[in-house]
Every structure is written in C-alpha cells, then in structure tokens.
Design a protein around this motif. Structure first.
Motif, PDB file in Angstrom:
ATOM      1  N   TYR A  22     -16.575  11.799  46.388  1.00  0.00           N
ATOM      2  CA  TYR A  22     -18.025  11.991  46.249  1.00  0.00           C
ATOM      3  C   TYR A  22     -18.431  13.424  46.607  1.00  0.00           C
ATOM      4  CZ  TYR A  22     -22.968  11.933  47.187  1.00  0.00           C
ATOM      5  OH  TYR A  22     -24.292  12.259  47.188  1.00  0.00           O
ATOM      6  N   LEU A  23     -17.894  13.952  47.681  1.00  0.00           N
ATOM      7  CA  LEU A  23     -18.230  15.327  48.068  1.00  0.00           C
ATOM      8  C   LEU A  23     -17.835  16.321  46.978  1.00  0.00           C
ATOM      9  CD1 LEU A  23     -17.242  15.284  51.846  1.00  0.00           C
ATOM     10  CD2 LEU A  23     -19.564  15.367  50.882  1.00  0.00           C
ATOM     11  N   ARG A  24     -16.657  16.130  46.427  1.00  0.00           N
ATOM     12  CA  ARG A  24     -16.201  17.019  45.353  1.00  0.00           C
ATOM     13  C   ARG A  24     -17.073  16.857  44.108  1.00  0.00           C
ATOM     14  NH1 ARG A  24     -10.872  16.383  42.116  1.00  0.00           N
ATOM     15  NH2 ARG A  24     -11.338  17.904  40.525  1.00  0.00           N
ATOM     16  N   LEU A  25     -17.389  15.622  43.749  1.00  0.00           N
ATOM     17  CA  LEU A  25     -18.254  15.370  42.600  1.00  0.00           C
ATOM     18  C   LEU A  25     -19.627  15.997  42.822  1.00  0.00           C
ATOM     19  CD1 LEU A  25     -18.619  13.906  39.847  1.00  0.00           C
ATOM     20  CD2 LEU A  25     -19.453  11.950  41.148  1.00  0.00           C
ATOM     21  N   SER A  26     -20.168  15.884  44.021  1.00  0.00           N
ATOM     22  CA  SER A  26     -21.478  16.467  44.339  1.00  0.00           C
ATOM     23  C   SER A  26     -21.464  17.979  44.187  1.00  0.00           C
ATOM     24  CB  SER A  26     -21.896  16.098  45.762  1.00  0.00           C
ATOM     25  OG  SER A  26     -22.122  14.724  45.852  1.00  0.00           O
ATOM     26  N   GLU A  27     -20.408  18.613  44.679  1.00  0.00           N
ATOM     27  CA  GLU A  27     -20.292  20.077  44.553  1.00  0.00           C
ATOM     28  C   GLU A  27     -20.246  20.488  43.089  1.00  0.00           C
ATOM     29  OE1 GLU A  27     -16.683  21.073  46.605  1.00  0.00           O
ATOM     30  OE2 GLU A  27     -17.528  20.622  48.583  1.00  0.00           O
ATOM     31  N   GLU A  28     -19.427  19.792  42.312  1.00  0.00           N
ATOM     32  CA  GLU A  28     -19.289  20.142  40.900  1.00  0.00           C
ATOM     33  C   GLU A  28     -20.565  19.836  40.123  1.00  0.00           C
ATOM     34  OE1 GLU A  28     -15.582  19.017  39.089  1.00  0.00           O
ATOM     35  OE2 GLU A  28     -14.469  19.533  40.914  1.00  0.00           O
ATOM     36  N   LEU A 108     -33.697  17.422  30.155  1.00  0.00           N
ATOM     37  CA  LEU A 108     -32.819  16.255  30.274  1.00  0.00           C
ATOM     38  C   LEU A 108     -31.687  16.350  29.260  1.00  0.00           C
ATOM     39  CD1 LEU A 108     -32.028  13.392  31.242  1.00  0.00           C
ATOM     40  CD2 LEU A 108     -33.717  12.505  29.605  1.00  0.00           C
ATOM     41  N   ARG A 109     -32.011  16.652  28.031  1.00  0.00           N
ATOM     42  CA  ARG A 109     -30.991  16.748  26.974  1.00  0.00           C
ATOM     43  C   ARG A 109     -29.934  17.796  27.339  1.00  0.00           C
ATOM     44  NH1 ARG A 109     -29.468  19.730  23.216  1.00  0.00           N
ATOM     45  NH2 ARG A 109     -31.134  21.246  23.381  1.00  0.00           N
ATOM     46  N   GLU A 110     -30.369  18.964  27.740  1.00  0.00           N
ATOM     47  CA  GLU A 110     -29.434  20.046  28.080  1.00  0.00           C
ATOM     48  C   GLU A 110     -28.602  19.710  29.318  1.00  0.00           C
ATOM     49  OE1 GLU A 110     -32.326  23.688  26.524  1.00  0.00           O
ATOM     50  OE2 GLU A 110     -32.265  23.160  28.659  1.00  0.00           O
ATOM     51  N   ALA A 111     -29.256  19.208  30.341  1.00  0.00           N
ATOM     52  CA  ALA A 111     -28.563  18.911  31.596  1.00  0.00           C
ATOM     53  C   ALA A 111     -27.599  17.735  31.437  1.00  0.00           C
ATOM     54  CB  ALA A 111     -29.578  18.632  32.709  1.00  0.00           C
ATOM     55  N   GLU A 112     -27.926  16.781  30.571  1.00  0.00           N
ATOM     56  CA  GLU A 112     -27.021  15.657  30.321  1.00  0.00           C
ATOM     57  C   GLU A 112     -25.724  16.140  29.685  1.00  0.00           C
ATOM     58  OE1 GLU A 112     -26.661  12.068  30.662  1.00  0.00           O
ATOM     59  OE2 GLU A 112     -27.871  12.745  32.342  1.00  0.00           O
ATOM     60  N   VAL A 113     -25.805  17.103  28.793  1.00  0.00           N
ATOM     61  CA  VAL A 113     -24.595  17.672  28.192  1.00  0.00           C
ATOM     62  C   VAL A 113     -23.742  18.308  29.282  1.00  0.00           C
ATOM     63  CG1 VAL A 113     -23.730  19.472  26.624  1.00  0.00           C
ATOM     64  CG2 VAL A 113     -25.635  17.993  25.908  1.00  0.00           C
ATOM     65  N   ALA A 114     -24.373  19.063  30.170  1.00  0.00           N
ATOM     66  CA  ALA A 114     -23.643  19.710  31.276  1.00  0.00           C
ATOM     67  C   ALA A 114     -23.047  18.666  32.213  1.00  0.00           C
ATOM     68  CB  ALA A 114     -24.571  20.648  32.040  1.00  0.00           C
ATOM     69  N   ARG A 115     -23.790  17.609  32.499  1.00  0.00           N
ATOM     70  CA  ARG A 115     -23.286  16.551  33.381  1.00  0.00           C
ATOM     71  C   ARG A 115     -22.078  15.855  32.757  1.00  0.00           C
ATOM     72  NH1 ARG A 115     -22.894  11.434  33.255  1.00  0.00           N
ATOM     73  NH2 ARG A 115     -24.233  11.269  31.434  1.00  0.00           N
ATOM     74  N   GLN A 116     -22.174  15.532  31.496  1.00  0.00           N
ATOM     75  CA  GLN A 116     -21.066  14.855  30.828  1.00  0.00           C
ATOM     76  C   GLN A 116     -19.814  15.731  30.819  1.00  0.00           C
ATOM     77  OE1 GLN A 116     -22.736  13.811  27.031  1.00  0.00           O
ATOM     78  NE2 GLN A 116     -23.994  12.180  27.901  1.00  0.00           N
ATOM     79  N   MET A 118     -19.093  18.106  32.990  1.00  0.00           N
ATOM     80  CA  MET A 118     -18.610  18.175  34.373  1.00  0.00           C
ATOM     81  C   MET A 118     -17.831  16.912  34.721  1.00  0.00           C
ATOM     82  SD  MET A 118     -19.278  16.738  37.607  1.00  0.00           S
ATOM     83  CE  MET A 118     -20.858  15.982  37.294  1.00  0.00           C
ATOM     84  N   GLU A 119     -18.341  15.740  34.331  1.00  0.00           N
ATOM     85  CA  GLU A 119     -17.641  14.490  34.620  1.00  0.00           C
ATOM     86  C   GLU A 119     -16.303  14.435  33.887  1.00  0.00           C
ATOM     87  OE1 GLU A 119     -20.059  11.008  34.061  1.00  0.00           O
ATOM     88  OE2 GLU A 119     -21.444  11.606  35.653  1.00  0.00           O
ATOM     89  N   ARG A 120     -16.255  14.949  32.658  1.00  0.00           N
ATOM     90  CA  ARG A 120     -14.998  14.984  31.912  1.00  0.00           C
ATOM     91  C   ARG A 120     -13.970  15.841  32.667  1.00  0.00           C
ATOM     92  NH1 ARG A 120     -12.102  18.054  29.358  1.00  0.00           N
ATOM     93  NH2 ARG A 120     -13.545  19.780  29.300  1.00  0.00           N
ATOM     94  N   ARG A 121     -14.395  17.004  33.151  1.00  0.00           N
ATOM     95  CA  ARG A 121     -13.485  17.866  33.919  1.00  0.00           C
ATOM     96  C   ARG A 121     -13.075  17.201  35.231  1.00  0.00           C
ATOM     97  NH1 ARG A 121     -17.389  21.675  32.637  1.00  0.00           N
ATOM     98  NH2 ARG A 121     -18.060  21.667  34.803  1.00  0.00           N
ATOM     99  N   PHE A 122     -14.038  16.555  35.896  1.00  0.00           N
ATOM    100  CA  PHE A 122     -13.759  15.891  37.171  1.00  0.00           C
ATOM    101  C   PHE A 122     -12.698  14.811  37.007  1.00  0.00           C
ATOM    102  CE2 PHE A 122     -14.656  12.592  40.366  1.00  0.00           C
ATOM    103  CZ  PHE A 122     -14.596  13.350  41.531  1.00  0.00           C
ATOM    104  N   LEU A 123     -12.778  14.070  35.919  1.00  0.00           N
ATOM    105  CA  LEU A 123     -11.854  12.966  35.676  1.00  0.00           C
ATOM    106  C   LEU A 123     -10.602  13.398  34.909  1.00  0.00           C
ATOM    107  CD1 LEU A 123     -14.444  10.180  34.794  1.00  0.00           C
ATOM    108  CD2 LEU A 123     -13.136  10.433  36.924  1.00  0.00           C
ATOM    109  N   ALA A 124     -10.460  14.676  34.613  1.00  0.00           N
ATOM    110  CA  ALA A 124      -9.325  15.183  33.829  1.00  0.00           C
ATOM    111  C   ALA A 124      -7.960  14.825  34.411  1.00  0.00           C
ATOM    112  CB  ALA A 124      -9.447  16.695  33.631  1.00  0.00           C
ATOM    113  N   PRO A 125      -7.793  14.710  35.743  1.00  0.00           N
ATOM    114  CA  PRO A 125      -6.472  14.315  36.245  1.00  0.00           C
ATOM    115  C   PRO A 125      -6.057  12.897  35.820  1.00  0.00           C
ATOM    116  CG  PRO A 125      -7.760  15.330  37.994  1.00  0.00           C
ATOM    117  CD  PRO A 125      -8.681  15.130  36.826  1.00  0.00           C
TER     118      PRO A 125
END
Length: 158
Positions: A22-28, A108-116, A118-125
């Motif tokens: 969670y801490l890492r996800l929050s930072e990213e 919202l539209r722009e930030a959702e793209v950035a969030r998605q 970021m989540e893709r990179r976070f879950l990349a492992p």
C-alpha cells in the motif's frame, strides 16, 4: 529508490506485506496524479460522482466510505479547483448535490489514464493472470462481511 527485501521473519506476514504494498502504491499514485493537481482520494470522488447522475454529499460519502466532515473537505478542495460544483437539491433544500464540472470530467479522463498506467507498472512483476487474480482476491476480501471466520494461512491446516 531501492527497496530492501523484507526481513525473513516478516516476509510471510500479511499485514507487513499489505502495508508495504500500500505504501508503495500510494507513492506511485501520488507521482502519477501530481501533474493533474489531484490525489487519489480526489480522483475517487470524481469517479464516484461521474458514475452517478445525481448524488448528495452525504450519499457520495457513503459510497466512498468516508465521514461527512472528510467529504466536505474533499468537495471543498475539488470545488476550489473548479472540478465540481455544489447546488441545493430541488427536492430537499437541506441537501447539497455535487456534480462534476466540464473541467472535472476532463481531469477525470486524463487522470484515469495515468492511474491505469501506474497500476499496470505497479503490477508488472506479476503475470497478467496473476495480476487479475490479485485484484479479484482483494475485491473479495474487501467486500466480504468482517464477521466471516478467516481461513487458515497455515498450509498444515489445509
């Protein structure tokens, strides 16, 4: 930033792992949303408001799982950024209806793209199927009644 492996004694403790994930996800998340001038909580408010035609502040707070004082602060901040607007409910003058502004919809539209992304990179492992499984499993944990007895985490008990 380099991340040390957890101490072996903690490497299988769910609380430790969830906290640090969670801490890492929050930072990213903060880094990904910074160019849009909002944080993750504000993005959640925008998403909930966008998903419903008309919500009062109190109804939105309930959907977000925050208290009314926190919701007022979030709406105040978003209103100050001209991303939402409040108006009195025509049916109940005691209620404030909160809606996205056109700028709020675009943010919202722009930030959702950035969030998605970021989540893709976070879950990349994880493999794609493991990432989807993690999200499904967390959704189950979050949505299940808290009174359910927890399953044993000890493989010997299986």
């Amino acid at each position: 930033m380099t991340r040390d492996a957890p101490p072996e004694v903690l490497s299988s403790r769910l609380g430790y792992l969830l906290k640090h994930a969670y801490l890492r996800l929050s930072e990213e998340s903060a880094r990904a949303l910074a160019p849009y001038g909002i944080d993750g909580r504000e993005l959640a408010v925008l998403a909930v408001l966008d998903a419903h035609d008309e919500l009062s502040q109190l109804e939105a707070a309930g959907k977000l799982g925050v208290d009314r004082t926190t919701m007022v602060g979030l709406v105040d901040a978003l209103e100050g950024k001209e991303l939402v607007e409040r108006r009195r409910s025509p049916q109940d003058r005691r209620k404030n209806i909160v809606r996205l502004t056109p700028a709020g919809r675009e943010r919202l539209r722009e930030a959702e793209v950035a969030r998605q992304e970021m989540e893709r990179r976070f879950l990349a492992p994880l493999s794609g199927s493991d990432a989807a499984l993690l999200v499904r499993a967390l959704r189950s944990v979050v949505s299940s009644p808290s009174s359910a007895p927890p399953p044993s985490l000890n493989p010997r008990d299986q």
